[in-house]
Design a protein around this motif. Structure first.
Motif, PDB file in Angstrom:
ATOM      1  N   LYS A 161       0.813  -1.220   0.000  1.00  0.00           N
ATOM      2  CA  LYS A 161       0.000   0.000   0.000  1.00  0.00           C
ATOM      3  C   LYS A 161       0.845   1.268   0.000  1.00  0.00           C
ATOM      4  N   HIS A 162       1.927   1.277   0.797  1.00  0.00           N
ATOM      5  CA  HIS A 162       2.620   2.534   1.073  1.00  0.00           C
ATOM      6  C   HIS A 162       4.069   2.585   0.598  1.00  0.00           C
ATOM      7  N   ALA A 163       4.683   1.461   0.327  1.00  0.00           N
ATOM      8  CA  ALA A 163       6.116   1.478   0.019  1.00  0.00           C
ATOM      9  C   ALA A 163       6.369   1.919  -1.413  1.00  0.00           C
ATOM     10  N   ASP A 164       7.604   2.362  -1.649  1.00  0.00           N
ATOM     11  CA  ASP A 164       8.043   2.705  -2.995  1.00  0.00           C
ATOM     12  C   ASP A 164       8.232   1.404  -3.775  1.00  0.00           C
ATOM     13  N   PRO A 165       7.438   1.160  -4.825  1.00  0.00           N
ATOM     14  CA  PRO A 165       7.520  -0.128  -5.535  1.00  0.00           C
ATOM     15  C   PRO A 165       8.837  -0.343  -6.263  1.00  0.00           C
ATOM     16  N   ASP A 166       9.611   0.734  -6.447  1.00  0.00           N
ATOM     17  CA  ASP A 166      10.887   0.600  -7.153  1.00  0.00           C
ATOM     18  C   ASP A 166      12.036   0.280  -6.211  1.00  0.00           C
ATOM     19  N   VAL A 195      10.461  -6.338   8.933  1.00  0.00           N
ATOM     20  CA  VAL A 195      10.152  -5.967   7.549  1.00  0.00           C
ATOM     21  C   VAL A 195      10.536  -4.507   7.388  1.00  0.00           C
ATOM     22  N   VAL A 196      11.463  -4.227   6.479  1.00  0.00           N
ATOM     23  CA  VAL A 196      11.966  -2.873   6.263  1.00  0.00           C
ATOM     24  C   VAL A 196      11.728  -2.502   4.807  1.00  0.00           C
ATOM     25  N   SER A 197      11.139  -1.323   4.590  1.00  0.00           N
ATOM     26  CA  SER A 197      10.809  -0.896   3.231  1.00  0.00           C
ATOM     27  C   SER A 197      11.025   0.604   3.115  1.00  0.00           C
ATOM     28  N   ARG A 198      11.117   1.063   1.856  1.00  0.00           N
ATOM     29  CA  ARG A 198      11.211   2.490   1.573  1.00  0.00           C
ATOM     30  C   ARG A 198       9.805   3.039   1.386  1.00  0.00           C
ATOM     31  N   LEU A 199       9.531   4.186   1.999  1.00  0.00           N
ATOM     32  CA  LEU A 199       8.218   4.796   1.875  1.00  0.00           C
ATOM     33  C   LEU A 199       8.059   5.416   0.500  1.00  0.00           C
ATOM     34  N   ASP A 200       6.839   5.265  -0.060  1.00  0.00           N
ATOM     35  CA  ASP A 200       6.533   5.894  -1.336  1.00  0.00           C
ATOM     36  C   ASP A 200       6.524   7.415  -1.203  1.00  0.00           C
ATOM     37  N   ASP A 201       6.074   7.893  -0.038  1.00  0.00           N
ATOM     38  CA  ASP A 201       6.079   9.328   0.261  1.00  0.00           C
ATOM     39  C   ASP A 201       6.886   9.522   1.539  1.00  0.00           C
TER      40      ASP A 201
END
Length: 405
Positions: A326-331, A349-355
């Motif tokens: 939902k929220h992470a940067d897909p790239d 679980v670690v991800s980059r935020l889309d915003d």
């Protein structure tokens, strides 16, 4: 990282069913095939007028072509207009003169079924040409009279307006059906949310009223075991039995709380550790299927986690990956880690935020439910954002009985 810590201290009723109306259009399509021969027969008068054989052929061909209007409305309309031209030119007499006007019905169907304007314009233009051709063949000297425009507007405009009216009615009916279905869905969702809220409230009440007291009893019995360590073996045996019974009751209560929190606990609550690993792998693959790169490290040896711990571990990973989609940067890649430690399992679980300027709301229902699950399992949960990344880290400890095996 500014983490938010969560510790372990604490049917379809009312749906209106509408029976679908029977679609009479397939039966209406057969009407011309039965009516056209009757019109042609009624136009035959001995020694006065006989419908030509070619006119019979063209009329019956038009009736047969009309049957296929539901599948190919524009080609059928063009074919009916083309067949109408020779019948207009034949100067037919009596009821047989009505047969060419199947082209008007074809135009109405194109206007009713077409979502774009181009097919309607093409069908209207071709039918107008056929009508004007027939009028001109009748009496060319009177072709330029106002009556020609009136007749053309009537023969072309009325079917066109009727078809557009039917199209608007069909769209309106579809809109009403969609709204009714959406209202039913919202009603079902509201009912499901109300049931889940009631189950959650009941789980909290049980946790506050029973689980804490049972945990206190288990702790005090454990203290008593140490205090009377030199007492009569029969006393120690009784205390051991009471301690084991109370511990089992506490585990049962926790399982009941999980069942109340989870609307379908039977899917995972009774599975083995390797099955939980399989479910986690499946959740990771579903995330990868959306185009997100996932770097995963999942330990398959989770046997020392109890039932509640395994279920909680799976739900934490699933909810975290749902938030990633939902929220992470897909790239940007996502890192998933589920590894054993000496006294438990750590999942992160670690991800980059889309915003990067707006992190996930820590008060959201997903994280709140995740925190409650981890707390009921006796673990810890830390979530937070730093440098455009969002991290979820859950720690679950092995139970005393499993750790001692």
């Amino acid at each position: 990282m500014g983490n938010i810590e969560f510790g372990s201290s604490s049917p379809t009723e009312g749906v209106i069913e509408m029976s679908p109306r029977r679609n009479l259009l397939p039966f209406v399509r057969w009407v011309p095939l039965a009516l056209v021969p009757l019109l042609l027969l009624a136009s035959n008068f001995p020694d006065q007028y006989q419908v030509p054989l070619w006119y019979w052929s063209a009329a019956l061909a038009a009736a047969v072509v009309f049957l296929m209007g539901g599948r190919w409305p524009l080609p059928v309309s063009l074919a009916l207009s083309a067949l109408a031209v020779p019948m207009f030119l034949a100067h037919a007499w009596g009821l047989s003169e009505l047969v060419p006007y199947l082209g008007a019905a074809g135009l109405a169907e194109v206007a009713m079924r077409s979502r774009r304007s181009a097919p309607v314009i093409v069908a209207s233009g071709w039918w107008t040409v056929a009508v004007l051709w027939g009028i001109a063949a009748g009496e060319s000297s009177t072709f330029w009279r106002p009556a020609t425009a009136v007749e053309t507007l009537a023969v072309v405009g009325l079917p066109l307006l009727f078809g557009l009216y039917l199209r608007a009615q069909r769209r309106l009916a579809a809109t009403y059906r969609a709204r009714a279905a959406d209202a039913d869905m919202r009603r079902l969702e509201d009912s499901a949310r109300a049931r889940l809220a009631e189950r959650a409230a009941l789980a909290r009440e049980l946790h506050d009223l029973v689980a804490h007291h049972m945990a206190s009893i288990v702790l005090r019995i454990g203290v008593a075991q140490h205090v009377v360590a030199e007492a009569d073996p029969r006393v120690r045996s009784v205390l051991d039995d009471v301690h084991a019974t109370a511990s089992g009751a506490l585990d049962d209560i926790r399982r009941l709380l999980v069942a109340l929190r989870d609307p379908s606990p039977g899917e995972v609550a009774s599975v083995e550790a390797d099955a939980v690993s399989t479910e986690i792998a499946a959740a990771i693959e579903r995330t990868r299927a959306t185009g997100i790169t996932v770097d995963a490290e999942v330990d398959t040896d989770l046997g020392e986690l109890d039932t509640i711990g395994r279920l909680t571990l799976l739900r934490v990973v699933q909810e975290s990956l749902t938030n990633v989609m939902k929220h992470a940067d897909p790239d940007q890649p996502v890192t998933v880690s589920v590894v054993r430690e000496h006294d438990g399992v750590i999942a992160s679980v670690v991800s980059r935020l889309d915003d990067p300027s707006g992190a996930v709301d820590p008060a959201g229902h997903g994280l709140t439910g995740m925190a409650e699950r981890v707390a009921l399992a006796g673990g810890t949960l830390a979530v937070g954002a730093e440098d455009g990344s969002w991290s979820v880290r859950a720690g679950l400890t092995f139970s005393d009985s499993e750790r001692g095996r």
